[in-house]
Scaffold this motif. Structure first.
Motif, PDB file in Angstrom:
ATOM      1  N   GLY A   1     -26.384   7.449 -21.640  1.00 29.67           N
ATOM      2  CA  GLY A   1     -25.986   8.407 -20.612  1.00 29.67           C
ATOM      3  C   GLY A   1     -26.728   8.093 -19.327  1.00 29.67           C
ATOM      4  O   GLY A   1     -27.673   7.305 -19.315  1.00 29.67           O
ATOM      5  N   GLN A   2     -26.296   8.714 -18.230  1.00 28.59           N
ATOM      6  CA  GLN A   2     -26.954   8.500 -16.946  1.00 28.59           C
ATOM      7  C   GLN A   2     -27.146   9.818 -16.216  1.00 28.59           C
ATOM      8  O   GLN A   2     -26.256  10.676 -16.227  1.00 28.59           O
ATOM      9  CB  GLN A   2     -26.128   7.557 -16.054  1.00 28.59           C
ATOM     10  N   ASN A   3     -28.298   9.957 -15.579  1.00 30.31           N
ATOM     11  CA  ASN A   3     -28.590  11.092 -14.712  1.00 30.31           C
ATOM     12  C   ASN A   3     -28.994  10.583 -13.334  1.00 30.31           C
ATOM     13  O   ASN A   3     -29.776   9.621 -13.221  1.00 30.31           O
ATOM     14  CB  ASN A   3     -29.738  11.944 -15.267  1.00 30.31           C
TER      15      ASN A   3
ATOM     16  N   GLN B   1     -26.982   5.840  -1.401  1.00 30.22           N
ATOM     17  CA  GLN B   1     -27.770   6.552  -0.402  1.00 30.22           C
ATOM     18  C   GLN B   1     -28.227   7.902  -0.931  1.00 30.22           C
ATOM     19  O   GLN B   1     -27.519   8.550  -1.698  1.00 30.22           O
ATOM     20  CB  GLN B   1     -26.933   6.764   0.875  1.00 30.22           C
ATOM     21  N   HIS B   2     -29.389   8.288  -0.510  1.00 33.95           N
ATOM     22  CA  HIS B   2     -29.940   9.616  -0.778  1.00 33.95           C
ATOM     23  C   HIS B   2     -30.169   9.898  -2.267  1.00 33.95           C
ATOM     24  O   HIS B   2     -30.117  11.039  -2.704  1.00 33.95           O
ATOM     25  CB  HIS B   2     -29.047  10.707  -0.164  1.00 33.95           C
ATOM     26  N   VAL B   3     -30.397   8.870  -3.054  1.00 34.40           N
ATOM     27  CA  VAL B   3     -30.772   9.068  -4.451  1.00 34.40           C
ATOM     28  C   VAL B   3     -32.282   9.271  -4.522  1.00 34.40           C
ATOM     29  O   VAL B   3     -33.054   8.424  -4.078  1.00 34.40           O
ATOM     30  CB  VAL B   3     -30.370   7.868  -5.333  1.00 34.40           C
ATOM     31  N   ALA B   4     -32.692  10.414  -5.063  1.00 33.44           N
ATOM     32  CA  ALA B   4     -34.117  10.698  -5.210  1.00 33.44           C
ATOM     33  C   ALA B   4     -34.655  10.163  -6.526  1.00 33.44           C
ATOM     34  O   ALA B   4     -35.831   9.813  -6.642  1.00 33.44           O
ATOM     35  CB  ALA B   4     -34.358  12.206  -5.121  1.00 33.44           C
TER      36      ALA B   4
ATOM     37  N   SER C   1     -29.985  -4.144 -17.166  1.00 43.10           N
ATOM     38  CA  SER C   1     -28.634  -4.403 -16.657  1.00 43.10           C
ATOM     39  C   SER C   1     -28.450  -3.762 -15.290  1.00 43.10           C
ATOM     40  O   SER C   1     -28.931  -2.657 -15.028  1.00 43.10           O
ATOM     41  CB  SER C   1     -27.598  -3.839 -17.627  1.00 43.10           C
ATOM     42  N   ARG C   2     -27.709  -4.424 -14.407  1.00 41.54           N
ATOM     43  CA  ARG C   2     -27.539  -3.932 -13.037  1.00 41.54           C
ATOM     44  C   ARG C   2     -26.746  -2.632 -12.984  1.00 41.54           C
ATOM     45  O   ARG C   2     -26.809  -1.900 -12.002  1.00 41.54           O
ATOM     46  CB  ARG C   2     -26.857  -4.983 -12.174  1.00 41.54           C
ATOM     47  N   TYR C   3     -25.989  -2.330 -14.069  1.00 39.70           N
ATOM     48  CA  TYR C   3     -25.232  -1.084 -14.093  1.00 39.70           C
ATOM     49  C   TYR C   3     -26.030   0.076 -14.691  1.00 39.70           C
ATOM     50  O   TYR C   3     -25.547   1.191 -14.756  1.00 39.70           O
ATOM     51  CB  TYR C   3     -23.901  -1.254 -14.844  1.00 39.70           C
ATOM     52  N   TYR C   4     -27.254  -0.171 -15.167  1.00 39.57           N
ATOM     53  CA  TYR C   4     -28.106   0.938 -15.611  1.00 39.57           C
ATOM     54  C   TYR C   4     -28.478   1.776 -14.383  1.00 39.57           C
ATOM     55  O   TYR C   4     -28.607   1.249 -13.267  1.00 39.57           O
ATOM     56  CB  TYR C   4     -29.368   0.417 -16.298  1.00 39.57           C
ATOM     57  N   ALA C   5     -28.651   3.064 -14.606  1.00 38.68           N
ATOM     58  CA  ALA C   5     -28.791   3.998 -13.487  1.00 38.68           C
ATOM     59  C   ALA C   5     -29.877   3.627 -12.480  1.00 38.68           C
ATOM     60  O   ALA C   5     -29.621   3.659 -11.270  1.00 38.68           O
ATOM     61  CB  ALA C   5     -29.023   5.412 -14.022  1.00 38.68           C
ATOM     62  N   PRO C   6     -31.095   3.259 -12.900  1.00 39.17           N
ATOM     63  CA  PRO C   6     -32.122   2.945 -11.888  1.00 39.17           C
ATOM     64  C   PRO C   6     -31.745   1.769 -10.997  1.00 39.17           C
ATOM     65  O   PRO C   6     -32.099   1.745  -9.814  1.00 39.17           O
ATOM     66  CB  PRO C   6     -33.357   2.625 -12.742  1.00 39.17           C
ATOM     67  N   CYS C   7     -31.014   0.800 -11.556  1.00 39.29           N
ATOM     68  CA  CYS C   7     -30.582  -0.346 -10.741  1.00 39.29           C
ATOM     69  C   CYS C   7     -29.399   0.033  -9.853  1.00 39.29           C
ATOM     70  O   CYS C   7     -29.367  -0.312  -8.665  1.00 39.29           O
ATOM     71  CB  CYS C   7     -30.196  -1.510 -11.658  1.00 39.29           C
ATOM     72  N   ALA C   8     -28.434   0.749 -10.426  1.00 41.29           N
ATOM     73  CA  ALA C   8     -27.275   1.175  -9.646  1.00 41.29           C
ATOM     74  C   ALA C   8     -27.694   2.068  -8.486  1.00 41.29           C
ATOM     75  O   ALA C   8     -27.093   2.036  -7.403  1.00 41.29           O
ATOM     76  CB  ALA C   8     -26.279   1.909 -10.539  1.00 41.29           C
TER      77      ALA C   8
END
Length: 390
Positions: free
Chosen positions: A68-70, A14-17, A2-9
């Motif tokens: 959950g999301q990190n 910007q600046h997401v490691a 899903s596009r709202y899952y953290a890796p896709c979002a």
């Protein structure tokens, strides 16, 4: 995915490691034990209040599909535009919590001395309170803890400073006073962990919290026997908010004492007084090693059941005007035996109660010191024989 899952979002930020979506295993907890059918009916009616996370199914509350999301950001500033301890929908663990409060630093800001090496955001409602530090802050910290593995002395950004007991909890999580950032609307960091989309109720988070606090979930008692029945009064003036007093409390206490004397097993009734414990370590250790049951009306003191061992009996008294699921959920995910007495308040729209002493005695007689079925079980829809699930 899903596009709202953290890796896709994260691809749009910007600046997401690093970003990860956490899939929490489904689980179920057994509904409480009751002395009367009307108590059960009142409790079941109140389960609709938590329908967003659990549903009652054949006597078991089923928690399904929790996620959950990190996120980990580099060289960013966190800016909060609301009261950090308010019950804002923008606070951690609330529905509108957003990463939009985290923005890249300018070149000039990166060179500033205010830049901290690593920070976890933990701006949850009433984070300064003992209760909400336990049911919210600890979950945020536990969910993102692995992302700080190897980081020396990270910081945590939270709301206002709480009492000494809450500061002790921070220390147990590995954050001394110098590394807890209290009530700062803006925080700048080289690395920032955002684990605010954390689950409110899950056994993994509760057990990880006990682990962080250094509390054994199922220890052998050092004294050889757990024989203390702890009563949590709200009639001694210590409660921070009014209500939920047991108006016939002396009769209830007399009934418990008479039962324990009749049983003749060396069990002792103790009316809880937090001032009896000089340190938080003393409190944790005493509950863990000595307590067989925790009894009382719904309130903050009942939360101390968490330090008691697996199998401890928890008996909570609730007014029909305020049927809270908090103690039920937490006791059950820790495999403690939970029972509830749910009665109308003594006055309409109030929360003080008069309980039937016979109900208290009956539930203690049935469950005190008696190992029962574990109230926690896995929830899984596949049922092939080799999986070992019933």
């Amino acid at each position: 995915m899903s596009r709202y899952y953290a890796p896709c979002a994260a691809q749009k930020l910007q600046h997401v490691a690093y970003a990860e979506e956490l899939i929490y295993p489904d689980f179920e907890i057994r509904e409480p034990y009751f002395a009367k059918d009307e108590h059960r009916d009142a409790w079941r009616a109140a389960t609709s209040d938590i329908s967003e996370r659990a549903v009652l199914d054949s006597g078991w509350m089923a928690y399904r599909g929790q996620t959950g999301q990190n996120f980990v950001f580099n060289d960013v500033k966190y800016s909060a535009s609301w009261n950090l301890d308010s019950w804002s929908p923008k606070s951690c663990m609330s529905s509108l919590i957003s990463t939009s409060s985290i923005q890249p630093l300018s070149r000039k800001e990166k060179a500033a001395d205010t830049l901290l090496p690593a920070v976890t955001i933990a701006h949850s409602p009433d984070s300064y309170s003992f209760q909400h530090h336990l049911d919210r802050v600890t979950h945020i910290i536990a969910q993102g803890a692995h992302l700080l593995h190897g980081v020396q002395r990270p910081y945590a950004a939270t709301g206002r400073r709480g009492p000494q007991r809450v500061q002790d909890l921070w220390a147990r999580l590995g954050y001394d006073e110098e590394h807890v950032l209290y009530d700062q609307q803006e925080v700048e960091a080289e690395t920032m962990v955002f684990s605010c989309r954390a689950v409110l109720i899950h056994p993994w988070l509760s057990l990880k919290t006990l682990e962080a606090f250094g509390i054994e979930h199922d220890p052998a008692p050092k004294s050889g026997k757990r024989n203390k029945v702890v009563y949590m009064t709200r009639s001694d003036g210590r409660a921070l908010n009014r209500g939920r007093r047991i108006v016939n409390e002396e009769q209830v206490l007399d009934g418990i004492r008479a039962l324990l004397a009749e049983r003749g097993r060396g069990e002792e009734l103790v009316v809880f007084n937090p001032e009896d414990f000089k340190t938080t370590d003393d409190l944790f250790s005493w509950f863990n090693q000595n307590v067989a049951a925790v009894v009382g009306p719904h309130g903050g003191a009942m939360i101390n059941h968490r330090w008691a061992a697996k199998g401890t009996f928890v008996l909570e008294m609730l007014p029909t005007t305020r049927v809270s699921m908090m103690i039920f959920e937490e006791a059950s995910v820790l495999s403690q035996t939970y029972a509830a007495i749910v009665v109308p308040p003594t006055q309409p729209e109030d929360t003080d109660m008069e309980v039937d002493v016979r109900d208290v005695v009956e539930l203690l007689q049935k469950h005190l010191g008696i190992p029962g079925e574990d109230p926690l079980r896995r929830g899984y829809h596949w049922r092939a024989k080799e999986l070992g699930l019933n």
